[in-house]
Scaffold this motif. Structure first.
Motif, PDB file in Angstrom:
ATOM      1  N   PRO A   9      -4.968  12.871  -9.694  1.00 25.27           N
ATOM      2  CA  PRO A   9      -3.889  13.616 -10.351  1.00 25.27           C
ATOM      3  C   PRO A   9      -2.665  13.713  -9.445  1.00 25.27           C
ATOM      4  N   VAL A  10      -1.508  13.272  -9.960  1.00 22.76           N
ATOM      5  CA  VAL A  10      -0.232  13.409  -9.251  1.00 22.76           C
ATOM      6  C   VAL A  10       0.838  13.772 -10.270  1.00 22.76           C
ATOM      7  N   THR A  11       1.985  14.215  -9.781  1.00 20.57           N
ATOM      8  CA  THR A  11       3.139  14.478 -10.642  1.00 20.57           C
ATOM      9  C   THR A  11       4.099  13.302 -10.517  1.00 20.57           C
ATOM     10  N   ALA A  12       4.164  12.477 -11.550  1.00 22.25           N
ATOM     11  CA  ALA A  12       4.981  11.265 -11.493  1.00 22.25           C
ATOM     12  C   ALA A  12       6.462  11.607 -11.646  1.00 22.25           C
ATOM     13  N   VAL A  13       7.280  11.020 -10.788  1.00 21.15           N
ATOM     14  CA  VAL A  13       8.733  11.157 -10.843  1.00 21.15           C
ATOM     15  C   VAL A  13       9.359   9.868 -11.348  1.00 21.15           C
ATOM     16  N   ASP A  14       8.843   8.718 -10.889  1.00 22.31           N
ATOM     17  CA  ASP A  14       9.419   7.415 -11.214  1.00 22.31           C
ATOM     18  C   ASP A  14       8.317   6.372 -11.073  1.00 22.31           C
ATOM     19  N   THR A  15       7.997   5.673 -12.154  1.00 25.61           N
ATOM     20  CA  THR A  15       6.921   4.683 -12.112  1.00 25.61           C
ATOM     21  C   THR A  15       7.385   3.300 -11.672  1.00 25.61           C
ATOM     22  N   THR A  16       8.688   3.140 -11.369  1.00 25.06           N
ATOM     23  CA  THR A  16       9.198   1.838 -10.934  1.00 25.06           C
ATOM     24  C   THR A  16       8.418   1.340  -9.721  1.00 25.06           C
ATOM     25  N   GLY A  17       7.897   0.132  -9.816  1.00 33.57           N
ATOM     26  CA  GLY A  17       7.229  -0.481  -8.672  1.00 33.57           C
ATOM     27  C   GLY A  17       5.803  -0.047  -8.442  1.00 33.57           C
ATOM     28  N   ALA A  18       5.249   0.803  -9.294  1.00 32.55           N
ATOM     29  CA  ALA A  18       3.874   1.261  -9.078  1.00 32.55           C
ATOM     30  C   ALA A  18       2.888   0.093  -9.127  1.00 32.55           C
ATOM     31  N   GLY A  19       3.127  -0.846 -10.045  1.00 33.96           N
ATOM     32  CA  GLY A  19       2.253  -2.007 -10.121  1.00 33.96           C
ATOM     33  C   GLY A  19       2.338  -2.869  -8.874  1.00 33.96           C
ATOM     34  N   ASP A  20       3.534  -2.977  -8.296  1.00 33.94           N
ATOM     35  CA  ASP A  20       3.685  -3.733  -7.056  1.00 33.94           C
ATOM     36  C   ASP A  20       2.982  -3.032  -5.901  1.00 33.94           C
ATOM     37  N   CYS A  21       3.089  -1.716  -5.840  1.00 37.08           N
ATOM     38  CA  CYS A  21       2.358  -0.965  -4.821  1.00 37.08           C
ATOM     39  C   CYS A  21       0.864  -1.196  -4.976  1.00 37.08           C
ATOM     40  N   PHE A  22       0.393  -1.177  -6.223  1.00 37.80           N
ATOM     41  CA  PHE A  22      -1.027  -1.427  -6.475  1.00 37.80           C
ATOM     42  C   PHE A  22      -1.449  -2.768  -5.864  1.00 37.80           C
ATOM     43  N   CYS A  23      -0.660  -3.818  -6.122  1.00 40.36           N
ATOM     44  CA  CYS A  23      -1.030  -5.149  -5.633  1.00 40.36           C
ATOM     45  C   CYS A  23      -0.994  -5.232  -4.111  1.00 40.36           C
ATOM     46  N   GLY A  24       0.029  -4.638  -3.499  1.00 43.38           N
ATOM     47  CA  GLY A  24       0.087  -4.634  -2.045  1.00 43.38           C
ATOM     48  C   GLY A  24      -1.092  -3.902  -1.435  1.00 43.38           C
ATOM     49  N   ALA A  25      -1.448  -2.771  -2.032  1.00 47.34           N
ATOM     50  CA  ALA A  25      -2.584  -1.995  -1.541  1.00 47.34           C
ATOM     51  C   ALA A  25      -3.897  -2.732  -1.783  1.00 47.34           C
ATOM     52  N   LEU A  26      -4.011  -3.385  -2.947  1.00 53.10           N
ATOM     53  CA  LEU A  26      -5.219  -4.147  -3.233  1.00 53.10           C
ATOM     54  C   LEU A  26      -5.414  -5.255  -2.202  1.00 53.10           C
ATOM     55  N   ALA A  27      -4.338  -5.956  -1.867  1.00 49.97           N
ATOM     56  CA  ALA A  27      -4.432  -7.032  -0.880  1.00 49.97           C
ATOM     57  C   ALA A  27      -4.863  -6.500   0.479  1.00 49.97           C
ATOM     58  N   GLN A  28      -4.275  -5.380   0.915  1.00 48.75           N
ATOM     59  CA  GLN A  28      -4.663  -4.814   2.205  1.00 48.75           C
ATOM     60  C   GLN A  28      -6.118  -4.388   2.189  1.00 48.75           C
ATOM     61  N   ALA A  29      -6.555  -3.789   1.092  1.00 45.07           N
ATOM     62  CA  ALA A  29      -7.945  -3.349   1.012  1.00 45.07           C
ATOM     63  C   ALA A  29      -8.905  -4.535   1.029  1.00 45.07           C
ATOM     64  N   LEU A  30      -8.563  -5.605   0.305  1.00 42.79           N
ATOM     65  CA  LEU A  30      -9.412  -6.792   0.316  1.00 42.79           C
ATOM     66  C   LEU A  30      -9.425  -7.454   1.693  1.00 42.79           C
ATOM     67  N   ALA A  31      -8.288  -7.434   2.377  1.00 37.71           N
ATOM     68  CA  ALA A  31      -8.200  -8.040   3.708  1.00 37.71           C
ATOM     69  C   ALA A  31      -9.029  -7.280   4.741  1.00 37.71           C
ATOM     70  N   THR A  32      -9.313  -6.010   4.466  1.00 37.27           N
ATOM     71  CA  THR A  32     -10.138  -5.215   5.384  1.00 37.27           C
ATOM     72  C   THR A  32     -11.591  -5.154   4.908  1.00 37.27           C
ATOM     73  N   ASP A  33     -11.950  -6.115   4.037  1.00 41.79           N
ATOM     74  CA  ASP A  33     -13.340  -6.338   3.622  1.00 41.79           C
ATOM     75  C   ASP A  33     -13.920  -5.247   2.737  1.00 41.79           C
ATOM     76  N   ARG A  34     -13.082  -4.468   2.035  1.00 43.00           N
ATOM     77  CA  ARG A  34     -13.627  -3.612   0.984  1.00 43.00           C
ATOM     78  C   ARG A  34     -14.054  -4.499  -0.178  1.00 43.00           C
ATOM     79  N   ASP A  35     -15.137  -4.114  -0.878  1.00 37.84           N
ATOM     80  CA  ASP A  35     -15.493  -4.869  -2.067  1.00 37.84           C
ATOM     81  C   ASP A  35     -14.475  -4.563  -3.166  1.00 37.84           C
TER      82      ASP A  35
END
Length: 308
Positions: A237-263
């Motif tokens: 749960p968060v209070t959204a102010v601006d959703t611009t770029g949220a999908g890009d943040c998701f992808c950047g975070a997903l890549a970092q998580a995969l690079a650190t061997d999370r399933d």
């Protein structure tokens, strides 16, 4: 080498509006702000703030906007030595009206120098050696294909802006990350609201990669190819102010998580949390979190549930 992003760098013009315009309608903007953007650069900035070793490969113009984009990425701990200057062509730009109150947005992109990125530009060490390569479709398709073919690690593709994806490209992609609208367009389905079960069926109709569907405030769907049930991962749960770029943040975070061997499910949980935090400030990068902020919020993230 943890992660490399091949893609676009834009200067965003964020326009605050009381409500988004309909077709053919004019609305009056309340303010306009310049901000760094581009799907590729946004993903790189998100990944860079979450961990070290991120490289960006792309093109900007020989103009002040290009200077600003390189400086912004460097401040997010991204190596920009693979970003080339392009004489005679302006840095890419995007105009983004943002609705006050909801944070919903529309985006119109002018590619500029992004359209000049070539296959030769991506035949480089950061692409060959990256554990995870992030791609999008704001640069030429032949360059996207060349990068995927040259990748030494896993390939994550955001199919945005949506266009037909050749099977030759899909065969090189490990994780495809469309949002709900992009998934519908990629599969040729009719527009309209769909249940998670219906979205899973669409995702499974795509040839090749694992599919992770971002659903905004509903989180993300994980659709694997190993016969296991699809998973719906809600966000914290968060209070959204601006959703611009949220999908890009998701992808950047997903890549970092995969690079650190999370399933994959754990990586999606991490990415959903980072994306939720990114909506709590203005612009595509106004509230990008660091790893400490994401880890602190992870205990409050609801458990993923099977979609059957």
């Amino acid at each position: 080498m943890p992660g490399t992003v091949v893609g676009s760098l834009n200067e965003d013009v964020l326009v605050a509006v009381g409500r988004l315009p309909g077709g053919g309608e004019t609305v009056i903007g309340r303010s306009a702000t310049l901000a760094p953007g581009g799907k590729g650069a946004n993903q790189a900035a998100a990944a860079g703030l979450l961990g070290p070793g991120v490289h960006m490969v792309g093109r900007v113009g020989e103009d002040p906007a290009g200077d600003r984009q390189l400086a912004a990425l460097a401040s997010s701990r991204v190596d920009v030595s693979g970003v080339h200057r392009t004489p005679g062509v302006p840095t890419g730009s995007a105009t983004i009206p943002v609705e006050e109150g909801t944070g919903e947005n529309l985006i119109v992109v002018v590619p500029g120098a992004n359209a000049e990125l070539t296959p030769d530009d991506v035949d480089v060490d950061p692409v060959h050696r990256a554990d995870v390569l992030l791609l999008q479709l704001e640069v030429p398709m032949d360059t996207v294909y060349a990068a995927a073919a040259a990748a030494g690690g896993r390939v994550v593709l955001t199919p945005a802006p949506p266009q037909p994806l050749p099977e030759e490209l899909l065969a090189l992609v490990d994780v495809l990350v469309p949002n709900e609208h992009e998934l519908v367009q990629l599969t040729g389905a009719t527009a309209g609201a769909r249940t998670p079960v219906e979205l899973v069926a669409l995702a499974r109709s795509i040839f090749g990669p694992v599919v992770v569907v971002t659903l905004g405030a509903r989180g993300a769907l994980v659709v694997r190819r190993d016969g296991s049930p699809a998973l719906l991962q809600p966000p914290p749960p968060v209070t959204a102010v601006d959703t611009t770029g949220a999908g890009d943040c998701f992808c950047g975070a997903l890549a970092q998580a995969l690079a650190t061997d999370r399933d994959l499910p754990a990586a999606v949980r991490f990415a959903v949390t980072a994306a939720a935090l990114s909506t709590t400030g203005p612009g595509a990068r106004g509230a990008l979190p660091d790893a400490e902020a994401v880890e602190a919020l992870l205990p409050r993230v609801p458990a993923a549930t099977p979609v059957v």
